[in-house]
Design a protein around this motif. Sequence first.
Motif, short mmCIF file in Angstrom:
data_model
loop_
_atom_site.label_atom_id
_atom_site.label_comp_id
_atom_site.label_asym_id
_atom_site.label_seq_id
_atom_site.Cartn_x
_atom_site.Cartn_y
_atom_site.Cartn_z
N ALA A 103 -9.85 -3.48 1.07
CA ALA A 103 -10.45 -2.00 1.38
C ALA A 103 -9.42 -1.04 2.00
N ASP A 104 -9.67 0.37 1.58
CA ASP A 104 -8.70 1.16 1.67
C ASP A 104 -8.68 1.51 3.22
N ALA A 105 -9.61 1.10 4.07
CA ALA A 105 -9.28 1.48 5.62
C ALA A 105 -8.73 0.58 6.08
N GLU A 106 -7.91 -0.55 5.77
CA GLU A 106 -7.16 -1.36 6.44
C GLU A 106 -5.93 -0.85 7.46
N ARG A 107 -5.89 -1.59 8.62
CA ARG A 107 -4.60 -0.83 9.26
C ARG A 107 -3.33 -1.46 8.50
N ASP A 108 -2.63 -0.53 7.99
CA ASP A 108 -1.60 -1.17 7.04
C ASP A 108 -0.53 0.39 6.76
N PRO A 109 0.67 0.29 6.66
CA PRO A 109 1.19 1.65 6.03
C PRO A 109 0.59 1.93 4.64
N ARG A 110 0.56 3.21 4.33
CA ARG A 110 0.19 3.64 3.10
C ARG A 110 1.49 3.96 2.07
N GLY A 111 1.19 3.49 0.93
CA GLY A 111 2.38 3.83 0.17
C GLY A 111 2.38 5.59 -0.44
N PHE A 112 3.23 6.16 -0.68
CA PHE A 112 3.41 7.56 -1.00
C PHE A 112 4.37 7.70 -2.07
N ALA A 113 4.14 7.32 -3.53
CA ALA A 113 5.11 7.76 -4.45
C ALA A 113 4.79 8.54 -5.33
N VAL A 114 5.90 9.49 -5.40
CA VAL A 114 5.74 10.52 -6.17
C VAL A 114 6.74 10.25 -7.81
N LYS A 115 6.30 10.71 -8.68
CA LYS A 115 7.07 10.90 -10.01
C LYS A 115 7.13 12.32 -10.22
N PHE A 116 8.42 12.70 -10.52
CA PHE A 116 8.50 13.89 -10.94
C PHE A 116 8.94 14.07 -12.26
N TYR A 117 8.33 14.53 -13.24
CA TYR A 117 8.85 14.78 -14.64
C TYR A 117 9.55 15.93 -14.95
N THR A 118 10.83 15.64 -14.61
CA THR A 118 11.95 16.86 -14.67
C THR A 118 12.47 16.84 -16.04
N VAL A 233 -16.13 1.81 8.28
CA VAL A 233 -15.96 2.40 6.59
C VAL A 233 -15.76 1.10 5.75
N LYS A 234 -14.86 0.33 6.25
CA LYS A 234 -14.40 -0.97 5.39
C LYS A 234 -15.75 -1.64 4.85
N GLY A 235 -16.63 -1.82 5.69
CA GLY A 235 -18.04 -2.42 5.23
C GLY A 235 -18.92 -1.40 4.71
N GLU A 236 -18.92 0.09 4.71
CA GLU A 236 -19.97 0.86 4.03
C GLU A 236 -19.41 1.11 2.73
N ASP A 237 -18.05 1.32 2.67
CA ASP A 237 -17.35 1.82 1.49
C ASP A 237 -16.00 1.34 1.39
#
Length: 496
Positions: A103-118, A233-237
Motif C-alpha cells: 500500500a502507498d500509505a504505509e508508514r515508511d520513508p518515500r523515495g524521491f529519485a530524479v533523472k535529469f536528461y542533460t 486509506v490502505k484498505g480503501e485504495d
Amino acid sequence: MSDRNTLTTANGTPVADNQNSLTAGDRGPVLMQDFHLMEKLAHFNRERIPERVVHAKGAAAFGTFTVTHDITCYSKAKVFSEIGKQTPVLLRFSTVGGEKGSADAERDPRGFAVKFYTGEGNWDLTGNNTPVFFIRDPLKFPDFIHTQKRNPQTNCKDANAMWDFWSLSPEALHQITILFSDRGTPKTYRHMDGFGSHTFSLINDRGDRVWCKFHFKTLQGIENFTTQEAVRVKGEDPDHATRDLFDAIDHGDYPRWRVCIQVMTEEQAMRHRDNPFDLTKVWKHSEYPLIDVGILELNRNPHNYFAEVEQAAFSPSNVVPGISFSPDKMLQARIMSYPDAQRYRLGANYQQLSVNQPKCPVMHYQRDGAMALGNNGGNAPNYEPNSYDNTPKQNCAYAEPALDLGNVKVDRYDRRQGNDDYTQAGDLYRLMTPDAQARLVENIVDSLSSARQDIQMRQLCHFFRADVKYGMQVAQGLGIHIDPAMVPAAHQPVGV
C-alpha cells in the motif's frame, strides 16, 4: 506485408486467428507447431523482471527543470548554465520497504529519485522525502533492510527485528523520530518535500569545490495522514498516491517543487561540529541557508508503466561535469550498489533502454551482452588506448580537482610517471642465451608482422629502450632497416 492494423507475431508474421489454438481435430490435442501459441505462453512466463529489493512500489512522471537563479559561481554543470534553461526530467516516487503490491500509505520513508536528461549525460539524484537516513555506514545496510522485510519463518513483518536493530543502532534515532511523526505518512507524493539527502560536491569552471545538499520544497504544501487516516486509506485504495499523481497530471494540475541547495565550503567542513558527510545528520538552515536554483514541474504521465517506470534505472553514480561526490560513506557504497542492482534487474545494457538512454551522444567501448541495441559499436575498435582516428578519447578538460583529505589527496595519479617500464624487460632479454633470444625475436616477429607498420614502429621504440640489440633484432626480423647511428642515446632505461 501486413498493414499496421493487422496483428502479428513478434517476428512480424501476420496472425490469422488469435482466439483458437491449432489442434489435431476439433477435440484433439494442441500441436507444438502452433508457434503463435508457444510464443505467447513463453513470453508470458518471462514478463516479470526482478522487482527492486527496496523502493519496489513506485509511481513516476516526466517534466521539466527550469533554472530561476544563477549558481554558476558554484557549479559549471550545463544544467545550471543560464536562467531560463530547461532540462527534461523523470521523477520516480516510491515507498521503501514494501513489495510491489504493497500500500502507498504505509508508514515508511518515500523515495524521491530524479533523472535529469542533460546535454552532458544523465544526472541522477536518488534521494528520499527525508534529509537523513537510519545508518551512516553501508556495511549495516543489508542487515537494516532485512529488518524491514519479512521474517524468514513467519513471512510477516517483524517488530522484534526492526526494533532490535534500531535499539542497537542509536544513529537511527534521528530518522526514527521523523518516521514516526506525521511526516512518516505523507498524504500524497505531491504533498511532500524531497531531498538528495547525501552531501555532494559542486565544482565551478575555475576548479573550486564546495559541498552541497539538494532540497525539493513542494509548492503544493505539506500534507500528511494521521495513523488512523493512513490505515483507512490502505484498505480503501492501496494505490491512492499512485492514482493521485496520475490523475492530477492528467487533469492539468501539474505538481511543482522549488529546487534549492545548501552550500558549505571545504574550510567550513573542516571546522564543522559534526561530520558534514554523515547521512544521519542535517546542516542547520540558520547556518547554511537554502539557495534557490529552479523549479521542477511534472507535466506528462508515462505512456506505458513498464517501459517508462519499471525499467527506469537510477543511480547516484550518474553525475555530470560540475556535480560530483563526497566522502559520505553511504553515498560511496551506493555509487557501486545501484548500477549493480540495475544490471541484475534489467541486464548489462540497461542504459540503452529508451527511458535510461542519455539525450546526448554516448561514446564508449562497451560491447555485447544481452539485448545490445543499435549497431553495437559497428566495426569500430572495442578497446582503448588505440591509434585510430575518430574514436573516443579521454579529455583532461573534464578532470576534477584533487580532493584533499588532510593526509592524502584523492586524484587520478599517472601510473607511468616516475616508473621505469624498460630496465627489467631489458635485463630479462640480456639474461637469455643467444638461441633463446633468437626464439624470442622469432616469436615476436611472427606476431608483430601482421600489424600495421606504424604500430610496428611504435613497438620497436619500446624494444630499443629496453636494449638496442633487442630492438635491432626485431627490426631486422620485420625487414625494417634501422641505421644504428640514428638510434638515440636516450635509448637507455628512462627514469633511472
